[in-house]
Each structure stands twice: as C-alpha cells, then as structure tokens.
Design a protein around this motif. Sequence first.
Motif, PDB file in Angstrom:
ATOM      1  N   ASP A 198       0.775  -1.209   0.022  1.00 40.03           N
ATOM      2  CA  ASP A 198      -0.006  -0.140   0.016  1.00 40.03           C
ATOM      3  C   ASP A 198       0.915   1.221   0.080  1.00 40.03           C
ATOM      4  N   ASP A 199       1.989   1.154   0.674  1.00 40.74           N
ATOM      5  CA  ASP A 199       2.952   2.548   0.666  1.00 40.74           C
ATOM      6  C   ASP A 199       3.487   2.837  -0.410  1.00 40.74           C
ATOM      7  N   ASP A 200       3.808   1.644  -1.220  1.00 41.60           N
ATOM      8  CA  ASP A 200       4.099   2.043  -2.605  1.00 41.60           C
ATOM      9  C   ASP A 200       3.215   2.530  -3.477  1.00 41.60           C
ATOM     10  N   LEU A 201       1.849   1.822  -3.443  1.00 37.95           N
ATOM     11  CA  LEU A 201       1.031   2.339  -4.150  1.00 37.95           C
ATOM     12  C   LEU A 201       0.840   3.718  -4.192  1.00 37.95           C
ATOM     13  N   TYR A 202       0.585   4.220  -2.747  1.00 40.92           N
ATOM     14  CA  TYR A 202       0.234   5.649  -2.335  1.00 40.92           C
ATOM     15  C   TYR A 202       1.383   6.448  -2.804  1.00 40.92           C
ATOM     16  N   ALA A 203       2.474   5.978  -2.710  1.00 41.27           N
ATOM     17  CA  ALA A 203       3.660   6.870  -3.295  1.00 41.27           C
ATOM     18  C   ALA A 203       3.466   7.283  -4.648  1.00 41.27           C
ATOM     19  N   ILE A 204       3.113   6.179  -5.411  1.00 45.84           N
ATOM     20  CA  ILE A 204       2.940   6.255  -6.917  1.00 45.84           C
ATOM     21  C   ILE A 204       1.571   7.184  -7.125  1.00 45.84           C
ATOM     22  N   VAL A 205       0.655   6.874  -6.639  1.00 39.47           N
ATOM     23  CA  VAL A 205      -0.489   7.843  -6.434  1.00 39.47           C
ATOM     24  C   VAL A 205      -0.260   9.332  -6.321  1.00 39.47           C
ATOM     25  N   ASP A 206       0.470   9.399  -5.119  1.00 39.03           N
ATOM     26  CA  ASP A 206       0.566  10.703  -4.521  1.00 39.03           C
ATOM     27  C   ASP A 206       1.615  11.554  -5.732  1.00 39.03           C
ATOM     28  N   ALA A 207       2.369  10.932  -6.382  1.00 47.75           N
ATOM     29  CA  ALA A 207       3.363  11.460  -7.468  1.00 47.75           C
ATOM     30  C   ALA A 207       2.725  11.660  -8.648  1.00 47.75           C
ATOM     31  N   TRP A 208       1.729  10.704  -9.053  1.00 51.84           N
ATOM     32  CA  TRP A 208       1.264  10.737 -10.586  1.00 51.84           C
ATOM     33  C   TRP A 208       0.716  12.193 -10.778  1.00 51.84           C
ATOM     34  N   PRO A 209       1.160  12.722 -12.107  1.00 54.00           N
ATOM     35  CA  PRO A 209       1.627  11.815 -13.291  1.00 54.00           C
ATOM     36  C   PRO A 209       3.032  11.793 -13.389  1.00 54.00           C
ATOM     37  N   ALA A 210       3.882  12.207 -12.353  1.00 55.34           N
ATOM     38  CA  ALA A 210       5.334  12.161 -12.375  1.00 55.34           C
ATOM     39  C   ALA A 210       5.607  10.533 -12.340  1.00 55.34           C
ATOM     40  N   GLN A 211       6.115   9.910 -13.419  1.00 56.25           N
ATOM     41  CA  GLN A 211       6.540   8.605 -13.408  1.00 56.25           C
ATOM     42  C   GLN A 211       8.027   8.267 -13.254  1.00 56.25           C
ATOM     43  N   SER A 212       8.386   9.462 -12.849  1.00 52.80           N
ATOM     44  CA  SER A 212      10.003   9.284 -12.596  1.00 52.80           C
ATOM     45  C   SER A 212      10.434   9.001 -11.207  1.00 52.80           C
ATOM     46  N   THR A 213       9.434   8.797 -10.187  1.00 56.01           N
ATOM     47  CA  THR A 213       9.440   8.680  -9.020  1.00 56.01           C
ATOM     48  C   THR A 213      10.597   7.278  -8.724  1.00 56.01           C
ATOM     49  N   SER A 214      11.131   7.160  -7.526  1.00 57.29           N
ATOM     50  CA  SER A 214      11.968   5.925  -7.525  1.00 57.29           C
ATOM     51  C   SER A 214      11.179   4.712  -7.234  1.00 57.29           C
TER      52      SER A 214
END
Lengths: 234, 174
Positions: A198-214
């Motif tokens: 969940d933590d990873d998913l929320y990190a991606i959701v929070d950063a979207w649409p920036a897809q260059s996050t680690s």
Amino acid sequence: MSEGCLATCAECNGRCCAHYLVPIAGYDVWRIVTGQRLAPELFVEAIPEDQPSANGFRLRATGTSYTLALRHQFVRRGVRPCVFLVKLRDGYQRCGIYNQRPMVCQAYPMQLTADSIAPRSDMLCPPRSWDVGVMDVARWRKQLIEMEIAWALYERVVRCWNETFQHEAAQNERSLASYFTYLVTVYDQLELLRAIPDDDLYAIVDAWPAQSTSTWQCLLATIDTRLADILNKP
Amino acid sequence: MLTGADIWRIASSLQVPPASFLRAVPCEDGTGFALDTTTRRWHAALARNNSKERTTACAFLMQLDATARCGLGELRPRSCQLFPVTQTHALISIHDQGLCSCRSWSLGDLDLSHERLLLERIAAEQQRYADVIGGWNALVAQAKQGSQFTLTHFGDHLIKVYDALDASKERGAA
C-alpha cells in the motif's frame, strides 16, 4: 464503473456495453479465465493494429500486431452488445461478470487528470450522471492508477512475448491459442498486481503523473526481474 | 425454487426490480403467493430468455459459443448453489443424473458438511419466506373482491419487507 456506482448506472440501458470495443490487458484475461473458468477464445477478440503499439503482440516475427478486446455478441437491431451483457425484462441489462469485469469497465467513465479525475470526453452516460464534486475522488484516482500500473505491466509482458521469437524466420507463425497460454501462465505466477504494498502504491498515486519517482522505477524493475525469472524457468 | 432471500439478494445487488428477472409459475400445493382474491397461488422462478437463439434458457445464462456461464455468480439462488445436491426426507441425495450432460456425480464429489450448512440456511430462508408470503396473502385477501396484483406488486412488497429485516439485523449487530 467502480464500487458504489451501480446506483448511478442502474437506470442506464448499458450503452457503454454495446458501443465500445473494450480493450483488455493480460490481467483482465487472467481474472476472467480463472474466475469464470472460461477459455480466452470464448470472450477475447484479437484486433489487428494499423500502427504497432506498446501493447501490440505479434504472432510472427514481422507483420501485423494485435491488441485484445472483449468479444461482442452478434448484431441485433444494429447493436452489438458485449458478450457478457445479460438482458433482463423491461429493458434492464447487467454485466454477467461484474466481479471480474475488466479494469477499463471498472474505471469507466473516469480518466486521470494531472491532479484529479474527470469524466471522459466520449462518455455515453446521460448528462449529469457523474458529479466529481460528490465522488470519492481519492478512491477513484487510486483505482485509475492501479489500472495504469496493470497496463504498464502488460506492456512488459507483451514485449517479452514479442522478443522471444523476433529472430525467427518471418514465415513461422504462432497461434493465438499459444499467446493465451503464455498470458495465463505468466499471470498465474505474477503476484505483483495483488501484492504491491500500500505504501508503494500511495507513493505512486501521490506523485502521479510524475512517473520518474523511485517507487515507480523500482516497481517496473521488479516487474522486469520477475518476468525474466518466470520466462527463464525450465 | 427461489426464496424471498434469493430475490432480495439479486434485486438489491444488481439494482433491478424483481419483476425484471422473475416469472410467476402456478403453484399446486397452496404454499405460494396470491395475485388475486381467488385461491390461485404462484411461485416465483427466474425468467427465461425466449429469444430465438436461446430458447427457454435462464435469463441470466450467458451463452458463449457452445459454452455457457451463469451471469449471477455468487448471487445465484441457493438452489443453484446447492446443485447437484437435493434433499428428500431430510436425507442428502443427488439430482437425477440425466440433468448433467458432461459429467456424473457421486457422494464422493461433495463436501457434505458444506452441503448440510447450506441446506440448514435454505430451510431457514424458506421458513422466513413462507411467513412473508403469509403476510402478503393476508393483505391480498383484504383487497376488494376482483382486485388483481402483478409480480411487480409482489416483488416491491418483498423488497420492502426484506429491506426492513436487513435493517433490523444490522441494528441487532450494532
């Protein structure tokens, strides 16, 4: 169409289920195959592409690429309903695989915007069916991003398939059935979609649409490693 | 045979009125619901699709070439969930083997403890349904002589009663 929105769709006559060619990813195929115990040939159509796309799979080293879509029933009164649409009395219609319906159906009619969600411009729902102001935007956004992840995963699954025979003679052709077998085998072993923390998913959701996050890059790298493991197994 | 719990579960989950998926079948044993002030009684059954392509198939059956699947999945009526098990004189048995065209069944195929639990649940739901039908028939009996009711009226009544039962169950749980 997400959880809790059946009431919104309840009075509709299922225009979306008859109008669109519904694109499906490998994960959708796998969920329907395992949930309904159906052979993919019974509900999947391979659509030839004019221009090869990232999720266009080939059946020979060169030549046409295909994408996957849900099959439709035969034409009746000018309408071609989805193969899973169940017609009841008094004009009511319902999806016969509601719990396993494809991700794009679950997300319909919403799409991601830079910082929120919005109805698609080609939406077929009656006017004022959807009011983003009263919707659970965070939940929809998470679901839409999960769909993006599933499609990113599918692109990689397709690329691996295409790479396995790109050096073969052009006349060697594989069957659609062998592609389906490949898909089901790979997704049987890919736990990623069910196991993204969940933590990873929320990190991606929070950063979207920036897809260059680690986190996103890490997820893609994990997908690639897992796919390589699966395909290299004897 | 459907019970009110089956009808309520399907109608409320799919957000469709019961009449959109039901048909009334004449009932000979007097246990069914009334649609007029006479002694005629009816059972509710799933509607059948009478299109040319799918003669008399259940309305929820999805035909995929030579294969077919139930479009209700987990929502399907208890009697469908129970198949091929049947109960005669409190004993578990298996339906007439002729019904399945692709396989046969034996007791070894069944999870008997699961089937017994399901049968107990069905018995409780049938008892409740009989009470609800009794209440409906009493209402119909009070109507003016010659009054006619439809499956829509009965279905709406059913939903109202089972909604209330569900609400009181939730209050009890809280």
